[in-house]
Design a protein around this motif. Structure first.
Motif, PDB file in Angstrom:
ATOM      1  N   PRO A  74       0.739  -1.054   0.334  1.00 48.64           N
ATOM      2  CA  PRO A  74       0.043  -0.027  -0.088  1.00 48.64           C
ATOM      3  C   PRO A  74       0.823   1.237   0.087  1.00 48.64           C
ATOM      4  O   PRO A  74       0.294   2.226  -0.596  1.00 48.64           O
ATOM      5  N   ARG A  75       2.016   1.226   0.898  1.00 53.36           N
ATOM      6  CA  ARG A  75       2.787   2.491   0.650  1.00 53.36           C
ATOM      7  C   ARG A  75       3.389   2.599  -0.574  1.00 53.36           C
ATOM      8  O   ARG A  75       3.751   3.727  -1.002  1.00 53.36           O
ATOM      9  N   GLN A 129      -3.709   3.032   4.208  1.00 52.49           N
ATOM     10  CA  GLN A 129      -2.602   2.911   4.837  1.00 52.49           C
ATOM     11  C   GLN A 129      -3.247   3.592   6.472  1.00 52.49           C
ATOM     12  O   GLN A 129      -2.373   3.185   7.443  1.00 52.49           O
ATOM     13  N   TYR A 130      -4.093   4.126   6.665  1.00 52.10           N
ATOM     14  CA  TYR A 130      -4.540   4.484   7.858  1.00 52.10           C
ATOM     15  C   TYR A 130      -6.067   4.518   8.238  1.00 52.10           C
ATOM     16  O   TYR A 130      -6.912   4.645   7.172  1.00 52.10           O
ATOM     17  N   LEU A 138      -2.367   1.846  13.584  1.00 47.53           N
ATOM     18  CA  LEU A 138      -1.095   2.238  12.872  1.00 47.53           C
ATOM     19  C   LEU A 138      -0.125   1.518  12.898  1.00 47.53           C
ATOM     20  O   LEU A 138       0.546   0.669  11.978  1.00 47.53           O
ATOM     21  N   ARG A 169      -0.788  -2.267  11.788  1.00 48.19           N
ATOM     22  CA  ARG A 169      -1.039  -2.126  10.278  1.00 48.19           C
ATOM     23  C   ARG A 169       0.549  -2.299   9.761  1.00 48.19           C
ATOM     24  O   ARG A 169       0.879  -2.836   8.803  1.00 48.19           O
ATOM     25  N   GLU A 183       2.988  -5.297   7.938  1.00 50.39           N
ATOM     26  CA  GLU A 183       3.259  -5.148   6.587  1.00 50.39           C
ATOM     27  C   GLU A 183       4.858  -5.034   6.429  1.00 50.39           C
ATOM     28  O   GLU A 183       5.278  -5.432   5.383  1.00 50.39           O
TER      29      GLU A 183
END
Lengths: 288, 442
Positions: A141-142, A211-212, B252, B255, B259
Motif C-alpha cells: 500500500p505504501r 494505510q490509515y 497504525l 498495520r 506490512e
C-alpha cells in the motif's frame, strides 16, 4: 550497532512517507502560492474525503480504485465549496482574520465529522502483500501510494507548465494585480486552483485510506507536519516543499532507527526551528 | 476608640473563624434529595473511540438503573451532569472546574485518560472536593501524593504491567519452549503517563524474572508514522512484544508491523484500543486471533457463581442495556471498559454513598471520603470480581483500591476470554500466536 540492512529499510520507509507528505504539502502550497491564504484546515478536508472513500468502498461496495476516484471528486467539490463560501469573502481581509477563518473551518470539520460519523476509527480493509527484497520489507500500500503520489505530482507539474490554465495559475501566483490589469479574471483562476488543491486532497485521501484508519481527528497527525514542510520548503514554493517533505521524512525514519522514534521527531522539529532562523524564506530561498 | 475597634474586629473575626471551624458539614437535610454527579469522559477526540465512550455508557447505565429504582437507598435521585474532556488535558481541567464550581456537583466521577487524571486528582484534592476515578490507571495519579479526597476502585498501572509479564513467564517453558530468563521481550508504549506507567512495571517485572529486555521505546500517540519503530523491533528480534497505546496509534502500529514483517511468538496489548475488540476486528478481521489485552476483568466473562449472589443479574442488566448502544456487538466481545463504568460507579452508588448518608450525615466531600475509607468489599464482591479496600492516608498509594487486580484477556475464536489469573480464567491460552496470524513467528 544496528545492522546496515535496517538502516536501508528505514531510508526506504522514509522515501515512502515522503511521497505522501509531499502530496499533502503540494496541494496546500499550490493554494497558498496563488491565493496567498494558508488553508489550515487542508488536512481536515483530506479527512472528509477519506470518509467518502471509506463509505464508497466499505458500505456501498465500490472497488477501491473507483472509491478512490470518488474521493477525488469529493475533494474537488470541497475545494470549490471552501473557496466560494469561506475564502472569497475574506480574500482582502488581514492575514490573521484569514487564519482564524480557516482555523474555524478546521474545528467545524472535526465537529461535524464527529456528529455525523462518531469518533469510531473506520478502516478500508484492503489485503495487499508486502514485498521482501534481501531482508527489507516494503509495504505494497505504501509503495502504491508513493508511486501514485509521484505520478500525480508530475501531472501537476505538467498541468502548471504545459497548459494555458496552468500558465494562468502561475501568472496569478507571481503577480495577482498584473493579471487583473491584463483583463484576466483572478476569481476564475482562484476557483480552478482551489479545485486542483481539492483534487490533490482527494488523491491524498484515497492513498492514505489504504494505510490509515480514518477518524475525525486524523488532521492532528498530519496537519502540523504538513504545514511545517510547507514553511520549511518556503510557503508557495512547490519544489521547496517537495524537497522538504523528503528531508523531514528521512530524518524521522532514520533518526527513529538510529536513536528513538521520539528522537526522530525531535531532530526533525529542531531542524525546522534552526532553518527558520537560518533561512526564514525556506530551504531554497536565497539568503538576504 | 481605635483600639476598641481593633478589639471588636478581632473578636468578630475570631467568632467567625470559630463558627466555621466547629460548624458541622452540611447535613443530608441541608443538601436535599438529589445527588449531583459530574461525569467526566472524552466524548470527542481520539480517546472517545479508544474506550472512553464505553466507560461513560457503563456509568450512565448504572445511574439510570439506580434512578429507576428510586435512587441511592431508594430515595436519593442521581442527577448526572456530563462533561467532555475532548481528549485534551486542558479541556479536562476546564470541564472539571465547570462541573465543580459552576454546576456545583457533589461528586466528580469518571476520567478515562491518565494524562488528565494526574493533574486533575491533585487539583480536586486541594479544593477538598470528592473525586471518584473509574478508569485512568497510572500509578502517578496517587503515588506519594497522599490524596485525601480522591479514590480509585480501578486497577492501577503497576498491576497491569506485572500481570502481563507474570502471565507470559508462567507459560514460557511449556508453551513458548524457552525458560523465562531466556525469553527476549520488547516493550513499546505511548509516552504519556498511562503508557509510561505500564511500561515501567513491565520492565521491572521482566527484570525481576530475569527476562532479556531487547528494546524499550516510547512514541507519541499522535505520530503519523511508526515504521522506524517496527524496523527497530525487527532488528531486536523479540519473542514477546508488550505494547501499551491508545488509538489510532495501535491500529497504525499493527498495520505497519504486519506490512513490514514483524514476527513474534506472543503479542500482549494493555487496555485502551487493545480492548476494543469490535473495532480491531473491523480493521483486521480474524487476524487478531491470539492477541492479548490487559484490563480489569470484564463482568460478563466472569462465572457469576464465583461472585456474591445477585451480581450476575446486575451483569446481565449491563449487557442488556448495552444493546441500546451497540445492538450488533456480541456479549463476549463487549469491551471491559463498559464494566469499568458500570461496576465502579455501582460501588460508589451502592456502597460509599449509602454509608456516607447513613453514618456520616450526608454526601459532602468529608462524609464521602470517610465512607470510602471504610469500604471493605471482599474478593468476589463486585461484578468485576475484585474486592474494594482503599489504601489509607499515609500509604504511598493512598486512595487506590488495594484489592483490585488486572486480568489478561485473549482473543480466542473471535471472542475475549480471560486467561489470567486462573481464578477467573474462562479459556485456555493459545501460545504461541497461531500460524494463521500474520504476526506469528515462523
Amino acid at each position: 550497532m544496528i545492522d546496515p540492512i535496517f538502516l536501508v529499510e528505514a531510508a526506504v520507509n522514509g522515501i515512502m512517507l515522503g511521497g505522501v507528505l509531499a502530496l499533502l504539502a503540494l496541494g496546500l502550497n499550490l493554494i497558498f502560492g496563488v491565493l496567498d491564504i494558508v488553508w489550515i484546515a487542508y488536512v481536515d478536508l483530506v479527512m472528509v474525503a477519506m470518509y467518502a472513500v471509506y463509505f464508497l468502498v466499505m458500505v456501498y461496495g465500490w472497488p477501491i480504485w473507483l472509491g478512490g476516484l470518488g474521493g477525488v471528486v469529493v475533494g474537488v467539490a470541497l475545494g470549490i465549496l471552501v473557496h466560494l463560501l469561506i475564502i472569497t469573502p475574506i480574500l482582502d481581509s488581514p492575514p490573521v482574520n484569514q487564519l482564524l477563518a480557516t482555523g474555524g473551518l478546521l474545528f467545524f470539520l472535526q465537529s461535524i465529522a464527529t456528529f455525523l460519523w462518531s469518533t469510531d476509527h473506520k478502516s478500508v480493509r484492503v489485503s495487499l502483500p508486502s514485498i521482501e527484497l534481501g531482508g527489507i520489507f516494503v509495504s505494497y500500500p505504501r509503495l502504491i501510494a508513493f508511486v501514485l503520489s509521484i505520478l500525480v505530482m508530475v501531472g501537476l507539474y505538467l498541468f502548471l507548465t504545459r497548459t494555458f490554465i496552468g500558465t494562468a495559475i502561475r501568472a496569478v501566483s507571481q503577480d495577482r494585480g498584473a493579471m487583473a490589469l491584463m483583463g484576466a479574471s483572478p476569481q476564475k483562476i482562484y476557483v480552478v486552483t482551489s479545485a486542483v488543491g481539492g483534487a490533490m486532497a482527494g488523491v491524498a485521501a484515497a492513498l492514505l485510506s489504504i494505510q490509515y484508519s480514518v477518524h475525525p481527528y486524523f488532521g492532528a497527525a498530519f496537519g502540523p507536519i504538513t504545514f511545517m514542510i510547507c514553511v520549511l520548503g518556503g510557503l508557495g514554493n512547490m519544489v521547496g516543499a517537495f524537497i522538504a517533505s523528503f528531508v523531514m521524512s528521512e530524518i524521522i525514519a532514520i533518526g527513529g532507527v538510529v536513536w528513538s522514534t521520539e528522537m526522530g521527531y525531535v531532530i526533525a522539529f529542531a531542524l525546522f526551528i534552526v532553518m527558520m532562523f537560518a533561512r526564514p524564506g525556506g530551504i531554497l530561498a536565497k539568503r538576504q | 476608640m481605635t483600639r476598641l475597634r481593633v478589639v471588636v474586629a478581632l473578636a468578630l473575626a475570631g467568632a467567625v473563624a470559630f463558627t466555621v471551624a466547629v460548624a458541622p458539614a452540611p447535613t443530608v437535610q441541608a443538601q436535599g434529595r438529589t445527588i449531583k454527579i459530574g461525569v467526566l469522559f472524552d466524548h470527542s477526540g481520539p480517546f472517545a473511540a479508544a474506550g472512553s465512550l464505553n466507560v461513560w455508557r457503563g456509568a450512565k447505565m448504572i445511574i439510570d438503573y439506580v434512578n429507576e429504582r428510586g435512587g441511592v437507598m431508594g430515595k436519593y435521585k442521581i442527577v448526572q451532569v456530563d462533561g467532555d474532556s475532548q481528549s485534551k488535558t486542558e479541556a479536562a481541567i476546564n470541564e472539571a472546574e465547570r462541573l465543580l464550581n459552576v454546576e456545583k456537583v457533589d461528586i466528580l466521577a469518571g476520567v478515562y485518560s491518565s494524562a488528565h487524571a494526574v493533574p486533575l486528582a491533585e487539583k480536586v484534592d486541594k479544593q477538598k472536593k470528592f473525586m471518584w476515578i473509574t478508569t485512568a490507571i497510572a500509578d502517578a495519579v496517587f503515588k506519594d501524593r497522599n490524596l485525601q479526597y480522591v479514590f480509585r476502585p480501578q486497577t492501577n498501572s503497576g498491576l497491569f504491567g506485572e500481570a502481563s509479564v507474570q502471565y507470559i513467564a508462567g507459560h514460557s517453558q511449556n508453551k513458548l519452549k524457552k525458560a523465562a530468563k531466556d525469553l527476549r521481550v520488547a516493550i513499546i508504549y505511548e509516552d504519556g503517563p498511562y503508557g509510561a506507567g505500564v511500561a515501567s512495571s513491565n520492565e521491572s517485572e521482566a527484570k525481576k524474572l530475569g527476562m532479556q529486555l531487547v528494546l524499550k521505546e516510547g512514541y507519541s500517540a499522535q505520530a503519523p508514522d511508526l515504521s522506524s519503530l517496527v524496523t527497530k523491533l525487527r532488528a531486536a528480534r523479540p519473542d514477546v512484544l508488550f505494547h501499551t497505546g491508545y488509538n489510532p496509534d495501535i491500529a497504525l502500529f499493527l498495520r505497519q508491523s504486519k506490512e513490514q514483517g514483524l514476527r513474534v511468538k506472543a503479542y500482549v496489548g494493555h487496555g485502551a484500543g487493545h480492548s476494543q475488540l469490535a473495532k480491531l476486528k473491523e480493521a483486521f478481521g480474524n487476524e487478531v486471533e491470539g492477541f492479548h489485552t490487559v484490563d480489569p476483568p470484564a463482568s460478563q466473562l466472569i462465572d457469576p457463581k464465583k461472585l456474591t449472589a445477585g451480581l450476575g443479574d446486575l451483569t446481565n442488566e449491563m449487557v442488556k442495556r448495552y444493546k441500546s448502544f451497540e445492538p450488533n456487538i456480541p456479549r463476549d466481545v463487549i469491551a471491559p471498559h463498559v464494566s469499568m463504568g458500570f461496576n465502579n460507579m455501582w460501588v460508589l452508588l451502592n456502597d460509599v454513598l449509602p454509608r456516607a448518608i447513613q453514618k456520616h450525615g450526608g454526601f459532602g466531600a468529608d462524609a464521602l471520603a470517610r465512607a470510602a475509607r471504610e469500604t471493605d468489599i471482599p474478593e468476589g464482591g463486585t461484578m468485576q470480581g475484585y474486592g474494594v479496600k482503599f489504601n489509607p492516608p499515609g500509604h504511598p498509594m493512598a486512595g487506590q483500591n488495594g484489592r483490585a487486580f488486572a486480568a489478561v484477556f485473549q482473543v480466542i475464536e473471535g471472542q475475549f476470554k480471560h486467561v489470567y489469573p486462573e481464578v477467573i480464567a474462562t479459556g485456555a491460552p493459545i501460545l504461541p500466536l497461531p500460524a494463521s496470524s500474520p504476526w506469528a513467528a515462523r
